[in-house]
Scaffold this motif. Structure first.
Motif, PDB file in Angstrom:
ATOM      1  N   ALA A 505      -1.378   2.690 -30.977  1.00 23.48           N
ATOM      2  CA  ALA A 505      -0.960   3.627 -29.575  1.00 23.48           C
ATOM      3  C   ALA A 505      -1.670   5.012 -31.020  1.00 23.48           C
ATOM      4  N   GLY A 506      -1.577   5.128 -32.228  1.00 25.47           N
ATOM      5  CA  GLY A 506      -1.432   6.584 -32.450  1.00 25.47           C
ATOM      6  C   GLY A 506      -0.660   7.071 -33.829  1.00 25.47           C
ATOM      7  N   ILE A 507      -1.571   7.357 -34.665  1.00 27.26           N
ATOM      8  CA  ILE A 507      -0.276   8.110 -35.878  1.00 27.26           C
ATOM      9  C   ILE A 507      -0.433   9.482 -35.717  1.00 27.26           C
ATOM     10  N   PRO A 508       0.872   9.737 -35.800  1.00 28.85           N
ATOM     11  CA  PRO A 508       1.276  10.816 -35.691  1.00 28.85           C
ATOM     12  C   PRO A 508       0.626  12.182 -36.157  1.00 28.85           C
ATOM     13  N   GLN A 509      -0.226  13.531 -36.038  1.00 27.16           N
ATOM     14  CA  GLN A 509      -0.867  14.337 -36.625  1.00 27.16           C
ATOM     15  C   GLN A 509      -0.554  14.538 -37.869  1.00 27.16           C
ATOM     16  N   SER A 510       1.325  14.830 -37.579  1.00 22.20           N
ATOM     17  CA  SER A 510       1.519  14.719 -38.861  1.00 22.20           C
ATOM     18  C   SER A 510       1.522  13.891 -40.202  1.00 22.20           C
ATOM     19  N   ILE A 511       1.004  13.216 -40.445  1.00 20.08           N
ATOM     20  CA  ILE A 511      -0.055  12.136 -40.772  1.00 20.08           C
ATOM     21  C   ILE A 511      -1.367  11.709 -40.956  1.00 20.08           C
ATOM     22  N   PRO A 512      -2.314  12.800 -41.575  1.00 21.98           N
ATOM     23  CA  PRO A 512      -3.610  13.312 -41.587  1.00 21.98           C
ATOM     24  C   PRO A 512      -4.163  12.086 -42.312  1.00 21.98           C
ATOM     25  N   THR A 513      -3.558  11.310 -42.725  1.00 24.54           N
ATOM     26  CA  THR A 513      -4.443  10.625 -44.018  1.00 24.54           C
ATOM     27  C   THR A 513      -3.303   9.207 -44.466  1.00 24.54           C
ATOM     28  N   ALA A 514      -4.083   8.383 -44.609  1.00 25.20           N
ATOM     29  CA  ALA A 514      -3.411   7.198 -45.230  1.00 25.20           C
ATOM     30  C   ALA A 514      -2.250   6.664 -46.377  1.00 25.20           C
ATOM     31  N   ASP A 515      -2.761   8.188 -47.200  1.00 28.00           N
ATOM     32  CA  ASP A 515      -1.909   8.872 -47.941  1.00 28.00           C
ATOM     33  C   ASP A 515      -0.988   9.209 -47.895  1.00 28.00           C
ATOM     34  N   GLU A 516      -0.641   9.760 -46.985  1.00 28.86           N
ATOM     35  CA  GLU A 516       0.502  10.907 -46.729  1.00 28.86           C
ATOM     36  C   GLU A 516       1.797   8.996 -46.589  1.00 28.86           C
ATOM     37  N   ILE A 517       1.010   8.246 -45.866  1.00 33.30           N
ATOM     38  CA  ILE A 517       2.326   7.028 -45.695  1.00 33.30           C
ATOM     39  C   ILE A 517       3.544   6.189 -47.084  1.00 33.30           C
ATOM     40  N   GLN A 518       3.764   6.177 -47.157  1.00 37.62           N
ATOM     41  CA  GLN A 518       4.115   5.824 -48.104  1.00 37.62           C
ATOM     42  C   GLN A 518       4.244   3.904 -49.177  1.00 37.62           C
ATOM     43  N   ALA A 519       2.862   3.990 -48.751  1.00 35.72           N
ATOM     44  CA  ALA A 519       2.869   2.328 -49.003  1.00 35.72           C
ATOM     45  C   ALA A 519       1.616   2.392 -50.106  1.00 35.72           C
ATOM     46  N   SER A 520       1.768   0.878 -50.469  1.00 37.73           N
ATOM     47  CA  SER A 520       1.042   1.035 -52.095  1.00 37.73           C
ATOM     48  C   SER A 520      -0.841   0.642 -50.927  1.00 37.73           C
ATOM     49  N   HIS A 521      -1.048   0.130 -50.069  1.00 34.33           N
ATOM     50  CA  HIS A 521      -2.166  -0.440 -49.365  1.00 34.33           C
ATOM     51  C   HIS A 521      -1.519   0.003 -47.539  1.00 34.33           C
ATOM     52  N   VAL A 522      -2.396   0.450 -46.798  1.00 33.08           N
ATOM     53  CA  VAL A 522      -2.703   0.770 -46.070  1.00 33.08           C
ATOM     54  C   VAL A 522      -3.560  -0.255 -45.376  1.00 33.08           C
ATOM     55  N   TYR A 523      -3.289  -1.150 -44.792  1.00 31.31           N
ATOM     56  CA  TYR A 523      -4.223  -1.804 -43.659  1.00 31.31           C
ATOM     57  C   TYR A 523      -4.000  -1.817 -41.647  1.00 31.31           C
ATOM     58  N   ALA A 524      -5.370  -1.398 -41.338  1.00 28.82           N
ATOM     59  CA  ALA A 524      -5.450  -1.385 -39.342  1.00 28.82           C
ATOM     60  C   ALA A 524      -6.114  -1.877 -39.278  1.00 28.82           C
ATOM     61  N   GLY A 525      -6.115  -3.044 -37.950  1.00 26.75           N
ATOM     62  CA  GLY A 525      -7.567  -3.869 -37.184  1.00 26.75           C
ATOM     63  C   GLY A 525      -6.831  -3.576 -35.692  1.00 26.75           C
ATOM     64  N   GLN A 526      -8.035  -3.657 -35.231  1.00 26.18           N
ATOM     65  CA  GLN A 526      -7.958  -3.231 -33.824  1.00 26.18           C
ATOM     66  C   GLN A 526      -9.139  -4.199 -32.733  1.00 26.18           C
ATOM     67  N   ALA A 527      -9.083  -4.508 -31.746  1.00 25.54           N
ATOM     68  CA  ALA A 527      -9.048  -5.330 -31.522  1.00 25.54           C
ATOM     69  C   ALA A 527     -10.771  -4.383 -30.614  1.00 25.54           C
ATOM     70  N   ARG A 528     -11.765  -4.707 -29.488  1.00 30.25           N
ATOM     71  CA  ARG A 528     -12.434  -3.238 -29.103  1.00 30.25           C
ATOM     72  C   ARG A 528     -12.181  -2.893 -27.768  1.00 30.25           C
ATOM     73  N   ASP A 529     -12.406  -1.988 -27.543  1.00 27.06           N
ATOM     74  CA  ASP A 529     -11.434  -1.358 -26.162  1.00 27.06           C
ATOM     75  C   ASP A 529     -12.186  -1.374 -25.317  1.00 27.06           C
ATOM     76  N   THR A 530     -11.111  -1.085 -23.713  1.00 34.58           N
ATOM     77  CA  THR A 530     -12.466  -1.716 -22.677  1.00 34.58           C
ATOM     78  C   THR A 530     -10.820  -1.309 -21.029  1.00 34.58           C
ATOM     79  N   LEU A 531     -11.610  -1.183 -20.433  1.00 38.15           N
ATOM     80  CA  LEU A 531     -10.929  -0.637 -19.233  1.00 38.15           C
ATOM     81  C   LEU A 531      -9.416  -1.440 -18.467  1.00 38.15           C
TER      82      LEU A 531
END
Length: 624
Positions: A505-531
């Motif tokens: 549902a969205g990452i806050p703008q205070s975290i502009p990139t994955a580098d700001e997240i304190q994790a060795s690896h950052v993954y993201a998965g998303q199904a296609r958008d639909t109405l």
């Protein structure tokens, strides 16, 4: 005769009196004698009840109980003897008062006769008549005042130790029913003793008011009697707490003295108070727990602790997770059995209970309605791979079973893709997620800001509990859970190996990139958008949460964010058994009746989540 039985003469206008009421003295003697007898005879039933309790009572606490019973008997007989001495002393003073009255009356009468003689002598002298009666035939009575023997009404009750000062090496056992029979008998006799104490104090007050001639040197007996009754009451409460502990532990169990020291104490022992202090640091909690000698306590022993203690332990970051589970399980059962619950609380508690079973551990549960809770699928005290599963919008412990099943799907898939390693997946319902629209909570970050520190605290707790033996750590978050988890992973002192976002549902703008997240690896998965309103084609909600939030939130699958993305729309992948067709996600949820949710078995999304959370992120299928 008046209450004071005042006797006197009027020589020179003075009034010679003695302030002593025989009736008040007799009443005090009678009451003291009655209570004396009551204390002596009342001990028979108390001794019998104590003997019955001791029949199945063994160990250090049985010794302490025997010491307390012996101290009570000694105090009671000493008190009875003191009352007997008081009655004897009052009798003595009453007799002395009688003799003093008699002396005063004799002296007053003699003085009257002496006045008569002196007047007759004067008349004879003036009239020249015969002589008066010779004084030596009517000698003066004693003028020596009779002083009352001082009355000493003294007694002090003894202190009674109520702790074995033990460790987990020492144990005690008892039949709680026999202990309760003792306390019922003891309280019954104490009610009679308390009535006697009240009557005695009233008789004493009347005596002191109406017998001022008596000399009282000491009167500690009455405070001592009160203290004796207080010690008796404390003993009964103490034995009740011991009985409670054995009842909670279950029939036939012996308990370590260290556990009973805590369970039976009127106040939490000082060495345990630091552990229960608000805001205790997880590392400090781990150190304090290690010093309590409870590391070898069995599950049933820990359950013997009072509910208010268990409620704290169940949510205490830093202590072993087995202990938290035992504590929370007992509190859960207590809350359900208490009854008269709010319907929301009742549904949540029963859903939590239904979610438990072999290999599942209730590692947190708050007193909120509905409670925040976390269930670990796998042993967090030994697991070499740990994954927090953070839910999104509309999640609640009222529906704990659904999120636990999703966590089970993750764990099962982890075993499929990475073998039978000792793993744990935490179904973490540890924050108040926003409800669905029209409530607007999902479009702001208030719930995420409130939940982030709680997730961070849970991660720090594992760091403290497993210090020196830290497993691989992962956070998997769904929907609004990604907003909460990403904020949690920017908190101080927090780091995980892998952060996995699905249906964000969205990452806050205070975290502009994955580098700001304190994790060795950052993954993201998303199904296609639909109405919205066209189910079965893709994810109908995630993009709305991102694009319509105020302020809008970031899509972690965008290349600019820098996460490692993976597919969720279906794919054919190579497996050791050959090619496998994986279904695509067709809904925003984690599971659907058609098995097309993000964490449904057989989906590309679930497989990639399992790979990313087992250190096999290099094997995820790519996003298309």
């Amino acid at each position: 005769m008046s209450v004071g039985r005042r006797v006197g003469d009027h020589l020179g206008g003075d009034m010679m009196t003695i302030d002593f009421d025989d009736g008040a003295a007799d009443r005090l003697v009678a009451v003291a004698s009655e209570v004396d007898l009551q204390l002596v005879t009342g001990g028979f039933s108390r001794r019998s009840a104590a003997e019955q309790a001791m029949m199945e009572f063994s160990g250090s606490y049985a010794d302490r109980f025997g010491d307390a019973a012996s101290a009570e008997a000694t105090d009671r007989l000493t008190l009875a003897a003191a009352l007997g001495h008081l009655a004897d002393a009052v009798r003595t003073v009453k007799a002395e008062a009688g003799r003093e009255r008699e002396r005063l009356a004799d002296l007053a009468a003699w003085r009257g006769r002496e006045q008569d003689r002196q007047r007759a002598a004067a008349d004879q002298f003036l009239g020249g008549l015969g002589s008066a009666v010779a004084p030596f035939l009517d000698p003066q009575p004693s003028s020596v005042v009779i002083r009352p023997t001082p009355i000493s009404a003294s007694f002090s009750a003894s202190d009674r130790p109520r702790t074995a000062g033990g460790s987990s090496a020492g144990t005690s056992s008892a039949d709680p029913d026999r202990l309760r029979a003792f306390t019922a008998s003891a309280r019954s006799s104490d009610r009679g003793f308390a009535d006697g104490a009240a009557r005695l104090r009233n008789a004493w007050t009347v005596f002191r008011t109406n017998c001022g001639w008596a000399d009282v040197s000491r009167s500690s007996l009455f405070a001592g009697f009160d203290r004796y009754l207080q010690e008796n009451a404390a003993d009964a409460d103490w034995i009740d707490r011991i009985a409670n502990a054995f009842e909670r532990a279950g029939s036939g169990h012996a308990l370590s003295d260290a556990i009973i020291d805590i369970a039976a104490a009127e106040e939490i022992p000082s060495q345990f108070q630091g552990l229960l202090a608000p805001g205790v640091d997880p590392s400090r909690a781990a150190a304090l727990w290690a010093g309590l000698d409870l590391g070898t306590a069995e599950d049933n022993e820990l359950a013997a602790l009072p509910t208010d203690v268990l409620a704290v332990l169940g949510n205490l970051e830093g202590i072993p997770y087995w202990a938290r589970h035992v504590a929370n399980q007992q509190v859960l059962d207590d809350r359900i059995e208490r009854g008269n619950l709010d319907p929301v609380e009742d549904r949540a508690l029963r859903s939590i209970r239904a979610s438990l079973g072999d290999g599942r551990f209730l590692i947190s549960m708050t007193a909120d309605v509905p409670p925040l809770a976390a269930i670990s699928l796998g042993d967090l005290d030994t697991a070499t791979n740990v994954t927090w599963a953070v839910p999104g919008m509309t999640s609640s412990s009222e529906r704990m079973e659904g999120w636990v099943q999703a966590a089970q799907n993750i764990k099962d898939e982890q075993r499929i893709v990475a073998g039978g390693e000792d793993r744990a997946v935490i179904a973490w319902m540890g924050y108040d997620a926003p409800p669905a629209p029209p409530n607007l909570g999902v479009f702001n970050e208030e719930a995420a800001q409130a939940g982030a520190p709680k997730l961070a605290a849970s991660i720090r707790g594992l760091d403290a509990a497993r210090a020196g033996d830290m497993p691989r750590t992962n956070v998997l978050a769904h929907s609004y859970g990604t907003t909460t988890a990403s904020l949690g992973l920017t908190q101080a002192g927090v780091h995980v190996d892998n952060f996995v976002s699905i249906a964000s549902a969205g990452i806050p703008q205070s975290i502009p990139t994955a580098d700001e997240i304190q994790a060795s690896h950052v993954y993201a998965g998303q199904a296609r958008d639909t109405l919205v309103g066209f189910p079965g084609f893709g994810d109908q909600y995630a993009y709305i949460g991102r694009d319509f939030s105020v302020p809008y939130r970031l899509d972690p699958t965008n290349a600019s964010f820098g996460a490692e993305t993976f597919g969720a729309d279906g794919a054919v992948v190579d497996t050791p058994a050959g090619p496998q067709a994986l279904r695509g996600v067709k809904d925003h949820g984690v599971w659907t009746e058609h098995h097309e949710g993000y964490l449904d078995v057989g989906t590309e999304s679930l497989r990639n989540v399992a790979l990313a959370t087992t250190g096999n992120g290099d094997r995820v299928s790519p996003a298309r």
